[in-house]
Design an enzyme around this catalytic site. Structure first.
Site, PDB file in Angstrom:
ATOM      1  N   ARG A 170      35.701  14.734  62.957  1.00 42.66           N
ATOM      2  CA  ARG A 170      35.710  15.222  61.572  1.00 42.66           C
ATOM      3  C   ARG A 170      37.101  15.747  61.186  1.00 42.66           C
ATOM      4  O   ARG A 170      37.225  16.693  60.414  1.00 42.66           O
ATOM      5  CB  ARG A 170      34.679  16.331  61.361  1.00 42.66           C
ATOM      6  N   SER A 245      25.854  17.786  56.786  1.00 45.88           N
ATOM      7  CA  SER A 245      26.044  18.864  57.767  1.00 45.88           C
ATOM      8  C   SER A 245      26.983  19.916  57.188  1.00 45.88           C
ATOM      9  O   SER A 245      28.095  19.586  56.781  1.00 45.88           O
ATOM     10  CB  SER A 245      26.672  18.324  59.047  1.00 45.88           C
ATOM     11  N   GLU A 342      31.941  22.521  58.109  1.00 43.49           N
ATOM     12  CA  GLU A 342      32.445  21.154  58.081  1.00 43.49           C
ATOM     13  C   GLU A 342      32.792  20.788  56.633  1.00 43.49           C
ATOM     14  O   GLU A 342      33.662  19.963  56.383  1.00 43.49           O
ATOM     15  CB  GLU A 342      31.345  20.235  58.630  1.00 43.49           C
TER      16      GLU A 342
HETATM   17  N1  EPU Z   1      18.629  19.815  66.358  1.00 43.25           N
HETATM   18  C1  EPU Z   1      17.657  20.800  66.360  1.00 43.25           C
HETATM   19  N2  EPU Z   1      17.244  21.309  65.158  1.00 43.25           N
HETATM   20  C2  EPU Z   1      17.717  20.865  63.993  1.00 43.25           C
HETATM   21  C3  EPU Z   1      18.699  19.860  63.989  1.00 43.25           C
HETATM   22  C4  EPU Z   1      19.149  19.351  65.185  1.00 43.25           C
HETATM   23  O1  EPU Z   1      17.178  21.224  67.408  1.00 43.25           O
HETATM   24  O2  EPU Z   1      17.283  21.389  62.959  1.00 43.25           O
HETATM   25  C5  EPU Z   1      19.126  19.277  67.651  1.00 43.25           C
HETATM   26  C6  EPU Z   1      18.216  18.298  68.351  1.00 43.25           C
HETATM   27  O3  EPU Z   1      18.297  18.586  69.712  1.00 43.25           O
HETATM   28  C7  EPU Z   1      18.831  16.951  68.086  1.00 43.25           C
HETATM   29  C8  EPU Z   1      20.282  17.304  68.053  1.00 43.25           C
HETATM   30  O4  EPU Z   1      20.332  18.597  67.455  1.00 43.25           O
HETATM   31  O5  EPU Z   1      18.542  16.072  69.118  1.00 43.25           O
HETATM   32  C9  EPU Z   1      21.143  16.338  67.239  1.00 43.25           C
HETATM   33  O6  EPU Z   1      20.622  16.245  65.908  1.00 43.25           O
HETATM   34  P1  EPU Z   1      20.989  15.016  64.948  1.00 43.25           P
HETATM   35  O7  EPU Z   1      20.815  13.734  65.665  1.00 43.25           O
HETATM   36  O8  EPU Z   1      20.240  15.210  63.686  1.00 43.25           O
HETATM   37  O9  EPU Z   1      22.548  15.156  64.733  1.00 43.25           O
HETATM   38  P2  EPU Z   1      23.487  16.410  64.439  1.00 43.25           P
HETATM   39  O10 EPU Z   1      24.304  16.664  65.648  1.00 43.25           O
HETATM   40  O11 EPU Z   1      22.692  17.543  63.894  1.00 43.25           O
HETATM   41  C10 EPU Z   1      25.493  14.909  63.657  1.00 43.25           C
HETATM   42  C11 EPU Z   1      26.410  14.779  62.483  1.00 43.25           C
HETATM   43  C12 EPU Z   1      25.701  14.115  61.306  1.00 43.25           C
HETATM   44  C13 EPU Z   1      25.241  12.742  61.748  1.00 43.25           C
HETATM   45  C14 EPU Z   1      24.319  12.908  62.979  1.00 43.25           C
HETATM   46  C15 EPU Z   1      23.910  11.577  63.568  1.00 43.25           C
HETATM   47  C16 EPU Z   1      28.001  16.613  62.637  1.00 43.25           C
HETATM   48  C17 EPU Z   1      28.460  17.910  62.058  1.00 43.25           C
HETATM   49  N3  EPU Z   1      26.909  16.086  62.078  1.00 43.25           N
HETATM   50  O12 EPU Z   1      24.436  15.804  63.294  1.00 43.25           O
HETATM   51  O13 EPU Z   1      26.639  13.949  60.247  1.00 43.25           O
HETATM   52  O14 EPU Z   1      24.540  12.071  60.721  1.00 43.25           O
HETATM   53  O15 EPU Z   1      25.019  13.630  64.023  1.00 43.25           O
HETATM   54  O16 EPU Z   1      24.991  11.012  64.226  1.00 43.25           O
HETATM   55  O17 EPU Z   1      28.614  16.097  63.563  1.00 43.25           O
HETATM   56  C18 EPU Z   1      27.504  14.986  58.268  1.00 43.25           C
HETATM   57  O18 EPU Z   1      28.582  15.051  58.870  1.00 43.25           O
HETATM   58  O19 EPU Z   1      27.358  15.411  57.097  1.00 43.25           O
HETATM   59  C19 EPU Z   1      26.350  14.440  58.978  1.00 43.25           C
HETATM   60  C20 EPU Z   1      25.114  14.407  58.432  1.00 43.25           C
END
Ligand code: EPU
Length: 346
Positions: A170, A245, A342
């Site tokens: 990012r 995010s 972010e």
């Molecule tokens: N999780 C929770 N609770 C929640 C959300 C997430 O426990 O409410 C945990 C779970 O363990 C899950 C893990 O977090 O397995 C990962 O969650 P998710 O796959 O939804 O991805 P993220 O890490 O929360 C990142 C990016 C997103 C992108 C997704 C998919 C960042 C800041 N965010 O989110 O990007 O879509 O991965 O690759 O890196 C954005 O940047 O606006 C965005 C949406």
């Protein structure tokens, strides 16, 4: 009033120009449809003297006050395939004001693979390199060839290679050392004729199985899987104000991770060079914020993804920022981890 540019508007509401739906105002506002129009705007004394904010889709932005400067709205269009390369790759050029997802659909229609995992990300092509957008195991930098940008001080058009963009998680030079100095006008990607399916992200594999896809998925199928995952977790900005995010996923040292894991055995983590990346969504959910509503329900934390702050209607940017600060403080207190926004807070 400047007669040189009829495009320069005064006191314009930005509510329709940010996906959080915050009702801030810009003192000056001007759209531009080409690098030439942008250069002409940059020569106006009113524009030269004012602080500048370049808007694409306004999908990674939180306004906490009116903008006492000029908002330059990038509306440079155009999608084209350039020459096919000897190695079977194809260069695709997109104007910075095109919608990112529109570009993804265009490349799929051309039978090209490379950015299907980045389907349905809100925002414009020109904003994508600033924060090196990423999702489901792919980042923009993986398909990036070069971009073109106008230098604000000189009006000169310049090319930046992938190396010169300094991409990170990012991050890019345009958020760091070159912040506020260049305006992206076009992006060129290198895509593949042969599918390069990346299904390393577990949720993609599961969703493809649910879709009945058993062999090697096509780029269209991967795109469909990503769209269905995003729709199930992330709020549609057309319905609920949000900027995706709100925080980055923090990185901690291996030692810190091990200590936390002993205390919180469920803590997820992904190894990265130099440490472990921890999902901020998990930390925030553990602190009890998921689905939280504040201000008589006007804003809060999304009920299906705790990393996303939402404006249900009528929130001020100030209120959303205050909520973000409370969340940061509670995660710090419980886990000793510092979260960083972010989104760009203006
Ligand atoms: N999780 C929770 N609770 C929640 C959300 C997430 O426990 O409410 C945990 C779970 O363990 C899950 C893990 O977090 O397995 C990962 O969650 P998710 O796959 O939804 O991805 P993220 O890490 O929360 C990142 C990016 C997103 C992108 C997704 C998919 C960042 C800041 N965010 O989110 O990007 O879509 O991965 O690759 O890196 C954005 O940047 O606006 C965005 C949406």
């Amino acid at each position: 009033m400047s007669s040189a540019s009829p495009a320069l508007q005064h006191d314009v509401s930005l509510r329709a120009y940010n996906t959080f739906g915050i009702d801030a105002k810009a003192r000056l506002f001007a759209p531009f449809r080409s690098a030439e129009e942008l250069r002409a705007l940059l020569q106006l004394p009113e524009v030269q003297q004012a602080p500048k904010l370049v808007l694409g889709g306004g999908s990674n932005l939180l306004f906490t006050q009116d903008f006492d400067g000029v908002v330059l709205k990038n509306e440079i269009r155009g999608l084209e395939t350039l020459d096919e390369q000897a190695d079977g790759t194809m260069l695709v050029r997109a104007g910075a004001g095109e919608s990112w997802h529109g570009l993804v659909e265009y490349t799929l229609a051309q039978g090209l693979s490379g950015i299907e995992n980045l389907s349905l990300i809100p925002g414009t092509v020109g904003a994508a390199p600033l924060q090196n957008i990423g999702a489901y195991g792919v980042e923009l930098k993986d398909a990036f060839e070069y971009l073109e940008a106008v230098e604000i001080s000189s009006g000169q058009l310049r090319r930046f290679s992938r190396e010169e963009c300094g991409f990170g998680y990012r991050e890019s030079v345009f958020k760091g050392p070159l912040r506020g100095q260049y305006i992206v006008t076009g992006v060129v990607l290198r895509l593949h004729r042969r599918p390069q399916a990346n299904t390393s992200y577990g949720a993609i594999r599961t969703t493809l199985e649910e879709m009945g896809v058993t062999e090697e998925p096509t780029p269209q199928q991967v795109s469909q899987a990503v769209i269905s995952i995003r729709r199930s977790k992330l709020p549609d900005p057309a319905q609920i104000g949000n900027a995706g995010s709100f925080f980055k996923n923090p990185e901690v040292s291996q030692a810190k991770f091990d200590a936390l894991k002993a205390q919180f055995p469920e803590l997820p983590g992904y190894p990265v060079p130099g440490g472990v990346k921890v999902p901020a969504g998990w930390l925030i959910e553990q602190c009890g914020w998921k689905g939280h509503r504040a201000g008589e329900g006007r804003y809060g934390v999304h009920d299906r993804q705790a990393l996303v702050l939402v404006n249900h209607g009528g929130a001020t940017g100030h209120e959303v920022r205050a909520l973000a600060e409370e969340i940061i403080a509670s995660v710090r207190e419980r886990f000793g981890i510092e979260l960083h926004p972010e989104v760009n807070i203006m």
